[in-house]
Scaffold this motif. Structure first.
Motif, PDB file in Angstrom:
ATOM      1  N   PRO A 108       0.831  -1.205   0.000  1.00 25.85           N
ATOM      2  CA  PRO A 108       0.000   0.000   0.000  1.00 25.85           C
ATOM      3  C   PRO A 108       0.870   1.261   0.000  1.00 25.85           C
ATOM      4  O   PRO A 108       0.389   2.365  -0.257  1.00 25.85           O
ATOM      5  N   THR A 109       2.165   1.118   0.284  1.00 28.17           N
ATOM      6  CA  THR A 109       3.149   2.190   0.337  1.00 28.17           C
ATOM      7  C   THR A 109       4.493   1.510   0.604  1.00 28.17           C
ATOM      8  O   THR A 109       4.526   0.282   0.779  1.00 28.17           O
ATOM      9  N   ASN A 110       5.594   2.269   0.621  1.00 28.27           N
ATOM     10  CA  ASN A 110       6.897   1.581   0.613  1.00 28.27           C
ATOM     11  C   ASN A 110       7.914   1.995   1.679  1.00 28.27           C
ATOM     12  O   ASN A 110       9.097   1.769   1.500  1.00 28.27           O
ATOM     13  N   GLU A 111       7.476   2.619   2.770  1.00 34.54           N
ATOM     14  CA  GLU A 111       8.454   3.065   3.776  1.00 34.54           C
ATOM     15  C   GLU A 111       9.350   1.925   4.258  1.00 34.54           C
ATOM     16  O   GLU A 111      10.565   2.082   4.388  1.00 34.54           O
ATOM     17  N   GLU A 112       8.749   0.768   4.545  1.00 31.30           N
ATOM     18  CA  GLU A 112       9.511  -0.350   5.100  1.00 31.30           C
ATOM     19  C   GLU A 112      10.544  -0.860   4.109  1.00 31.30           C
ATOM     20  O   GLU A 112      11.707  -1.090   4.453  1.00 31.30           O
ATOM     21  N   PHE A 139      -1.818  -1.094  -3.743  1.00 30.03           N
ATOM     22  CA  PHE A 139      -3.142  -1.657  -3.498  1.00 30.03           C
ATOM     23  C   PHE A 139      -3.574  -1.345  -2.079  1.00 30.03           C
ATOM     24  O   PHE A 139      -2.835  -1.579  -1.127  1.00 30.03           O
ATOM     25  N   ARG A 140      -4.749  -0.747  -1.950  1.00 31.46           N
ATOM     26  CA  ARG A 140      -5.362  -0.554  -0.626  1.00 31.46           C
ATOM     27  C   ARG A 140      -6.800  -1.032  -0.729  1.00 31.46           C
ATOM     28  O   ARG A 140      -7.554  -0.533  -1.570  1.00 31.46           O
ATOM     29  N   ASP A 141      -7.121  -1.959   0.106  1.00 26.64           N
ATOM     30  CA  ASP A 141      -8.461  -2.533   0.021  1.00 26.64           C
ATOM     31  C   ASP A 141      -9.445  -1.598   0.720  1.00 26.64           C
ATOM     32  O   ASP A 141      -9.949  -1.892   1.810  1.00 26.64           O
ATOM     33  N   ARG A 151     -10.794   7.214  -6.073  1.00 31.38           N
ATOM     34  CA  ARG A 151     -10.532   6.375  -4.902  1.00 31.38           C
ATOM     35  C   ARG A 151     -10.627   4.923  -5.340  1.00 31.38           C
ATOM     36  O   ARG A 151     -11.673   4.294  -5.272  1.00 31.38           O
ATOM     37  N   GLY A 152      -9.513   4.453  -5.863  1.00 34.25           N
ATOM     38  CA  GLY A 152      -9.482   3.085  -6.349  1.00 34.25           C
ATOM     39  C   GLY A 152      -8.940   2.170  -5.265  1.00 34.25           C
ATOM     40  O   GLY A 152      -8.584   2.615  -4.172  1.00 34.25           O
ATOM     41  N   ARG A 153      -8.893   0.894  -5.575  1.00 32.36           N
ATOM     42  CA  ARG A 153      -8.189  -0.043  -4.695  1.00 32.36           C
ATOM     43  C   ARG A 153      -6.775  -0.230  -5.242  1.00 32.36           C
ATOM     44  O   ARG A 153      -5.812  -0.180  -4.522  1.00 32.36           O
ATOM     45  N   ILE A 279      -9.909  17.846  -3.462  1.00 33.01           N
ATOM     46  CA  ILE A 279      -9.356  16.554  -3.885  1.00 33.01           C
ATOM     47  C   ILE A 279      -7.876  16.557  -3.537  1.00 33.01           C
ATOM     48  O   ILE A 279      -7.138  17.443  -3.973  1.00 33.01           O
ATOM     49  N   GLU A 280      -7.458  15.574  -2.778  1.00 27.66           N
ATOM     50  CA  GLU A 280      -6.048  15.486  -2.383  1.00 27.66           C
ATOM     51  C   GLU A 280      -5.255  14.794  -3.497  1.00 27.66           C
ATOM     52  O   GLU A 280      -5.444  13.618  -3.755  1.00 27.66           O
ATOM     53  N   VAL A 281      -4.368  15.571  -4.142  1.00 30.06           N
ATOM     54  CA  VAL A 281      -3.571  14.971  -5.222  1.00 30.06           C
ATOM     55  C   VAL A 281      -2.153  14.622  -4.776  1.00 30.06           C
ATOM     56  O   VAL A 281      -1.438  13.900  -5.457  1.00 30.06           O
TER      57      VAL A 281
HETATM   58  N1  5CA Z   1       3.642   6.889   2.063  1.00 31.32           N
HETATM   59  C1  5CA Z   1       2.942   8.120   1.916  1.00 31.32           C
HETATM   60  C2  5CA Z   1       3.636   9.073   1.018  1.00 31.32           C
HETATM   61  S1  5CA Z   1       4.573   8.291  -0.187  1.00 31.32           S
HETATM   62  C3  5CA Z   1       1.512   7.835   1.448  1.00 31.32           C
HETATM   63  O1  5CA Z   1       1.171   6.714   1.187  1.00 31.32           O
HETATM   64  N2  5CA Z   1       0.729   8.881   1.347  1.00 31.32           N
HETATM   65  S2  5CA Z   1      -0.822   8.876   0.999  1.00 31.32           S
HETATM   66  O2  5CA Z   1      -1.497   7.832   1.658  1.00 31.32           O
HETATM   67  O3  5CA Z   1      -1.301  10.178   1.280  1.00 31.32           O
HETATM   68  O4  5CA Z   1      -0.966   8.627  -0.526  1.00 31.32           O
HETATM   69  C4  5CA Z   1      -0.336   9.487  -1.459  1.00 31.32           C
HETATM   70  C5  5CA Z   1      -1.291   9.935  -2.543  1.00 31.32           C
HETATM   71  O5  5CA Z   1      -1.830   8.803  -3.227  1.00 31.32           O
HETATM   72  C6  5CA Z   1      -2.504  10.675  -2.019  1.00 31.32           C
HETATM   73  O6  5CA Z   1      -2.225  12.036  -1.853  1.00 31.32           O
HETATM   74  C7  5CA Z   1      -3.525  10.446  -3.136  1.00 31.32           C
HETATM   75  O7  5CA Z   1      -3.365  11.422  -4.145  1.00 31.32           O
HETATM   76  C8  5CA Z   1      -3.141   9.089  -3.661  1.00 31.32           C
HETATM   77  N3  5CA Z   1      -4.061   8.052  -3.167  1.00 31.32           N
HETATM   78  C9  5CA Z   1      -4.163   7.562  -1.904  1.00 31.32           C
HETATM   79  N4  5CA Z   1      -5.125   6.632  -1.828  1.00 31.32           N
HETATM   80  C10 5CA Z   1      -5.661   6.517  -3.061  1.00 31.32           C
HETATM   81  C11 5CA Z   1      -6.696   5.719  -3.633  1.00 31.32           C
HETATM   82  N5  5CA Z   1      -7.373   4.839  -2.905  1.00 31.32           N
HETATM   83  N6  5CA Z   1      -6.986   5.876  -4.952  1.00 31.32           N
HETATM   84  C12 5CA Z   1      -6.296   6.752  -5.711  1.00 31.32           C
HETATM   85  N7  5CA Z   1      -5.302   7.519  -5.229  1.00 31.32           N
HETATM   86  C13 5CA Z   1      -4.989   7.411  -3.933  1.00 31.32           C
END
Ligand code: 5CA
Length: 437
Positions: A108-112, A139-141, A151-153, A279-281
Motif C-alpha cells: 500500500p506504500t513503501n516506507e519499510e 493496493f489498498r483494500d 478512490r481506487g483499490r 481533492i487530495e492529489v
Molecule cells: N507513504 C505516503 C507518502 S509516499 C503515502 O502513502 N501517502 S498517501 O497515503 O497520502 O498517498 C499518497 C497519494 O496517493 C494521495 O495524496 C492520493 O493522491 C493518492 N491516493 C491515496 N489513496 C488513493 C486511492 N485509494 N486511490 C487513488 N489515489 C490514492
C-alpha cells in the motif's frame, strides 16, 4: 493515429454506476474499463494521459534531485512486522501467501522496503542525503472504492523517500518536495493548495496535503482567499538554495484539511475565508526516525556515534490526477484536456470521407502535423459529421481541425479550440503554423 485503427470504445449511454463527472467521462470516452470494484484497465486513450502525467511528475522529481528506481508491488510481511505496521494496517492491506506459506502483501506504500534497502547499504553520514522515488502500483483494500480512479483499490502512486542526518537537513529535503509539488501540479494546469494536514498512519510531525478545490472533492477544506488568485511558482528554482522563505510564503496563510480546521482562525478570516470541497492529489510527510528507529536504519554521525536517520515520504496520486484534472476541466459535452496532458494535441476531422479533395487535404495535414512533432488523432471514419463532432468534444483534445468540401473549395479548413469553442476559418498553411510546437 488514425481513428479507424485506434482502440477507442466510447459509450453512448451514461454508465449508471458513475456518480461524478470524471468517472462518467472516463468511461464514456473509452479511457478506462472497470475490471472489478476499484480496479481498472487503462485503455489506449486513458493510458496516454496517465503516461503524460507520470512523465511530468518524473521530470520535476529529477529536477529536485531525487533519483528514480523501482520497487516491487509484492513485499514480504517480515519488514512490516519490524515496523509494527503489519497489524496496524488492518483490512486495508491485501495479504497473500506464497506456495511456501510465507506471508506476503501487495504494497500500500513503501516506507519499510525503502528503509530496508537504505540500511543494507548506507552507513555513514557522508552518504547523506539519499533522495529516492519510484512510480509504482499500490493496493489498498478501501472500504468504499468510489468515483472511479479517484478512490481506487489499485492505483498508481509516485512515492519519494528522503534520508537525512538531522532535522534541519530533513527539512531541506521536505522543502524541495514542497516546491517540486507546486511546480508539478502547475504544469498540469492545476492549482493545488498546500494545506496543513494530519499525517495519519504514516506518522510524523510535519505534513501537507496538496488539494485541488472541486465540488466533488471528498473532504471539506478551508483556506485564505489569497490562495485562489495567488501567483504560483514561476521562473527557475535553485533546489540547492535556501527554499525556506519560499515555503514560508505558501504556508504563512491559513489552509487546512478537514481534521485540521480551526474554528477560531476561520472566524478571524471573515470574508477572506474560502470553504470548499477538495481533492487530495499529493501528500508529503516528515516523520523523523519513526521507521529508522524501529528498523535499525543507523548511520555513523560526524562524532562517531550512531544515529537513526531522519526520514520523509512524499506521495502523488498519479492515477487519481487523471480524474482530478477532468473534474477541473470539463463541460456538458465532455473532457477539456489541458495541453500538457492531452492524449493527442489535435483531432483532425474529415467530414466527408470518400471525397477526394477532403481525403487529400486531411492526408497532407496529418503528415505535416506529425512531421512537426504534433500528436494527431485523425478521424477518418465514415460516419455522420455530428457523430464525429460529438465524439471529438467528448474525448476533449485541445484543438480540432475540421476539413469539409465547402471550405476546401476556397482553400480553407476550420480550427476549433475545445476550451473556448472558438472557431476560425484558416488556410491549411495558417493552421499548420498555429499548431506548430
Ligand atoms: N507513504 C505516503 C507518502 S509516499 C503515502 O502513502 N501517502 S498517501 O497515503 O497520502 O498517498 C499518497 C497519494 O496517493 C494521495 O495524496 C492520493 O493522491 C493518492 N491516493 C491515496 N489513496 C488513493 C486511492 N485509494 N486511490 C487513488 N489515489 C490514492
Amino acid at each position: 493515429m488514425r481513428l479507424t485503427k485506434f482502440f477507442l470504445p466510447t459509450l453512448k449511454e451514461t454508465p449508471a454506476e458513475a456518480q461524478i463527472a470524471s468517472h462518467r467521462l472516463m468511461l464514456r470516452a473509452g479511457a478506462i474499463r472497470q475490471a472489478s470494484a476499484g480496479i481498472y484497465s487503462w485503455l489506449p486513450l486513458g493510458f496516454r494521459v496517465l503516461k503524460k502525467i507520470e512523465q511530468i511528475v518524473r521530470e520535476e522529481q529529477d529536477a529536485a534531485g531525487f533519483q528514480e528506481m523501482l520497487m516491487p508491488t509484492i513485499q514480504p510481511a517480515e519488514l512490516w512486522r519490524e515496523s509494527g505496521r503489519y497489524d496496524d494496517y488492518g483490512k486495508e492491506m491485501l495479504r497473500i501467501q506464497d506456495r511456501h506459506e510465507r506471508d506476503m502483501l501487495f504494497g500500500p506504500t513503501n516506507e519499510e522496503l525503502i528503509t530496508d534497502i537504505f540500511r543494507a547499504s548506507v552507513r555513514s553520514y557522508r552518504d547523506l542525503p539519499q533522495l529516492l522515488y519510484h512510480i509504482q502500483w499500490k493496493f489498498r483494500d478501501e472500504v468504499r472504492p468510489r468515483f472511479g480512479v479517484m478512490r481506487g483499490r489499485e492505483f498508481l502512486m509516485k512515492d519519494s523517500y528522503s534520508f537525512d542526518l538531522d532535522y534541519e537537513a530533513a527539512k531541506r529535503s521536505y522543502n524541495k518536495m514542497f516546491i517540486a509539488y507546486l511546480r508539478t501540479f502547475e504544469r498540469m494546469g492545476l492549482k493545488a493548495i498546500p494545506m496543513r494536514a494530519d499525517s495519519g498512519p504514516i506518522g510524523g510531525d510535519m505534513s501537507h496535503e496538496f488539494v485541488i478545490l472541486a465540488e466533488t472533492g471528498e473532504s471539506e477544506v478551508g483556506c485564505h482567499r489569497d490562495f485562489i488568485d495567488m501567483d504560483w511558482i514561476s521562473s527557475d528554482i535553485g533546489y540547492e538554495d535556501d527554499l525556506q522563505p519560499l515555503v514560508d510564503g505558501f504556508t504563512a496563510k491559513y489552509a487546512a484539511t478537514d481534521d485540521q480546521r480551526d474554528g477560531e482562525q476561520e472566524k478571524a478570516l471573515g470574508d477572506d475565508l474560502v470553504v470548499g470541497r477538495g481533492i487530495e492529489v499529493g501528500h508529503i510527510f516528515h516523520f523523523g526516525n519513526k521507521y529508522s528507529k524501529a528498523m535499525n536504519a543507523l548511520v555513523t554521525g560526524p562524532d562517531g556515534a550512531d544515529v537513526a536517520v531522519e526520514m520523509g515520504s512524499y506521495g502523488i496520486g498519479v492515477s487519481r490526477l487523471v480524474g482530478a484534472i477532468i473534474e477541473a476541466f470539463h463541460d456538458d459535452d465532455g473532457i477539456i484536456w489541458p495541453e500538457p496532458v492531452a492524449p493527442f494535441r489535435v483531432g483532425l476531422i474529415n467530414i466527408k470521407v470518400g471525397d477526394d479533395a477532403c481525403a487529400e487535404a486531411c492526408g497532407n495535414l496529418y503528415e505535416a502535423l506529425q512531421a512537426g512533432g504534433v500528436e494527431v488523432l485523425y478521424d477518418d471514419r465514415d460516419l455522420r459529421p455530428g457523430v464525429k463532432f460529438a465524439g471529438m468534444d467528448l474525448i476533449g483534445l485541445p484543438w480540432q481541425v475540421v476539413v469539409g468540401p465547402r471550405g476546401l473549395k476556397n482553400g480553407l479548413v476550420e480550427l476549433k479550440e475545445r476550451k473556448t469553442g472558438e472557431r476560425q476559418e484558416l488556410s491549411i498553411e495558417s493552421v499548420l503554423a498555429r499548431l506548430a510546437t
